[in-house]
Scaffold this active site. Structure first.
Site, mmCIF file in Angstrom:
data_model
loop_
_atom_site.group_PDB
_atom_site.id
_atom_site.type_symbol
_atom_site.label_atom_id
_atom_site.label_comp_id
_atom_site.label_asym_id
_atom_site.label_seq_id
_atom_site.Cartn_x
_atom_site.Cartn_y
_atom_site.Cartn_z
ATOM 1 N N ASP A 84 0.869 -1.172 0.000
ATOM 2 C CA ASP A 84 0.000 0.000 0.000
ATOM 3 C C ASP A 84 0.909 1.227 0.000
ATOM 4 O O ASP A 84 1.874 1.289 0.775
ATOM 5 C CB ASP A 84 -0.854 0.053 1.275
ATOM 6 C CG ASP A 84 -2.058 -0.871 1.227
ATOM 7 O OD1 ASP A 84 -2.121 -1.741 0.335
ATOM 8 O OD2 ASP A 84 -2.933 -0.739 2.110
ATOM 9 N N HIS A 140 4.187 -7.743 0.125
ATOM 10 C CA HIS A 140 3.705 -8.957 -0.531
ATOM 11 C C HIS A 140 4.458 -9.190 -1.839
ATOM 12 O O HIS A 140 5.060 -8.264 -2.399
ATOM 13 C CB HIS A 140 2.206 -8.845 -0.795
ATOM 14 C CG HIS A 140 1.395 -8.743 0.466
ATOM 15 N ND1 HIS A 140 0.609 -9.762 0.937
ATOM 16 C CD2 HIS A 140 1.280 -7.738 1.385
ATOM 17 C CE1 HIS A 140 0.027 -9.397 2.071
ATOM 18 N NE2 HIS A 140 0.428 -8.159 2.368
ATOM 19 N N SER A 224 8.417 3.522 4.361
ATOM 20 C CA SER A 224 9.614 3.348 3.563
ATOM 21 C C SER A 224 9.265 3.305 2.081
ATOM 22 O O SER A 224 8.267 3.868 1.655
ATOM 23 C CB SER A 224 10.352 2.085 3.994
ATOM 24 O OG SER A 224 11.682 2.135 3.532
#
Length: 257
Positions: A84, A140, A224
């Site tokens: 995200d 992911h 990050s």
């Protein structure tokens, strides 16, 4: 002048003592009381979080929160967003395997610590995905593949937010970073996970040699950046990929050519 002042200020505050203190506090039970204000300050939606907000024992545990199953459906494309965040930039690498983020010119060879590896991706494509402190912090797999290389470079990290990318000392190629190279059906893909200021922690939750599209492979302990690099003439970004736009895990990113 503004750039030099910014860098000087960061150098004064970005040391091991400050980093250790912040990490210790974030993991302490005392940080739990900050969570409601943190949620309010960053306007974090709570409807897709797996646990109730009152169940997190520390601010760090809230940083690395998990989501409810099914809250991030996978797009029907070969490559999906692994995080995200926001699309900072997506496009073609320049000659000599160079790329530009916020006007700063980066060398892929410097990022990877290897000229030979960088040459493999010359004239390929790349995408920079920035995670703010408000975002879901788990990472992911962007596609199916076998892990051919995985290594760490860098020791210290500078901010990777808007100011950091604009004024910092090459934060993407200079920061602590965990680099994974995947062998996929469409070609090789590099996934560079870049540490944030104060908190270099990038934890792997999948230490095997196979990644499946959409599965969790790790997490950041704070906001990050993830940078993806694709070999030339192997993948094409989907129409939804636009600089400055938000993106979520599972959303379409690219297709094989």
């Amino acid at each position: 002048m503004k750039k030099k002042l910014y860098q000087y200020t960061i150098e004064l505050t970005n040391g091991p003592v400050t980093s250790n203190l912040l990490q210790r506090f974030a993991r302490s039970s005392g940080s739990r009381s900050i969570i409601p204000n943190y949620v309010k300050a960053y306007k974090i939606a709570l409807d897709d979080i797996e646990e109730e907000i009152g169940s997190f024992p520390s601010l760090h545990d809230f940083f690395v929160r998990k989501l409810r199953p099914g809250s991030r459906p996978l797009a029907n494309t070969e490559v999906i967003s692994p995080v995200d965040g926001k699309v900072e930039i997506a496009g073609k690498l320049h000659e000599n395997s160079r790329f530009i983020v916020k006007g700063q010119n980066y060398s892929l060879a410097e990022l990877l610590g290897c000229e030979e590896s960088a040459n493999r991706y010359a004239n390929g494509d790349y995408a920079v995905l920035y995670l703010s402190p408000a975002n879901y912090h788990r990472i992911h797999s962007p596609l199916d593949g076998n892990v051919s290389k995985q290594f760490v470079l860098g020791k210290k990290s500078y901010p990777v937010n808007q100011s950091g990318l604009l004024y910092g000392k090459s934060p993407i190629s200079g920061n602590y970073r965990l680099i994974t190279e995947l062998e996929t059906a469409g070609g090789r893909v590099l996934m560079v996970k870049v540490g944030a200021m104060f908190v270099n922690s990038i934890e792997l939750t999948n230490t095997g040699d196979q990644w499946k599209k959409g599965e969790e492979v790790g997490y950041f302990s704070f906001g990050s950046t993830v940078v993806l690099f694709f070999e030339p003439d192997c993948f094409r970004f989907t129409d939804n990929i636009t600089a400055g736009e938000p993106i979520r895990v599972g959303e379409a990113l690219a297709n094989m050519l």
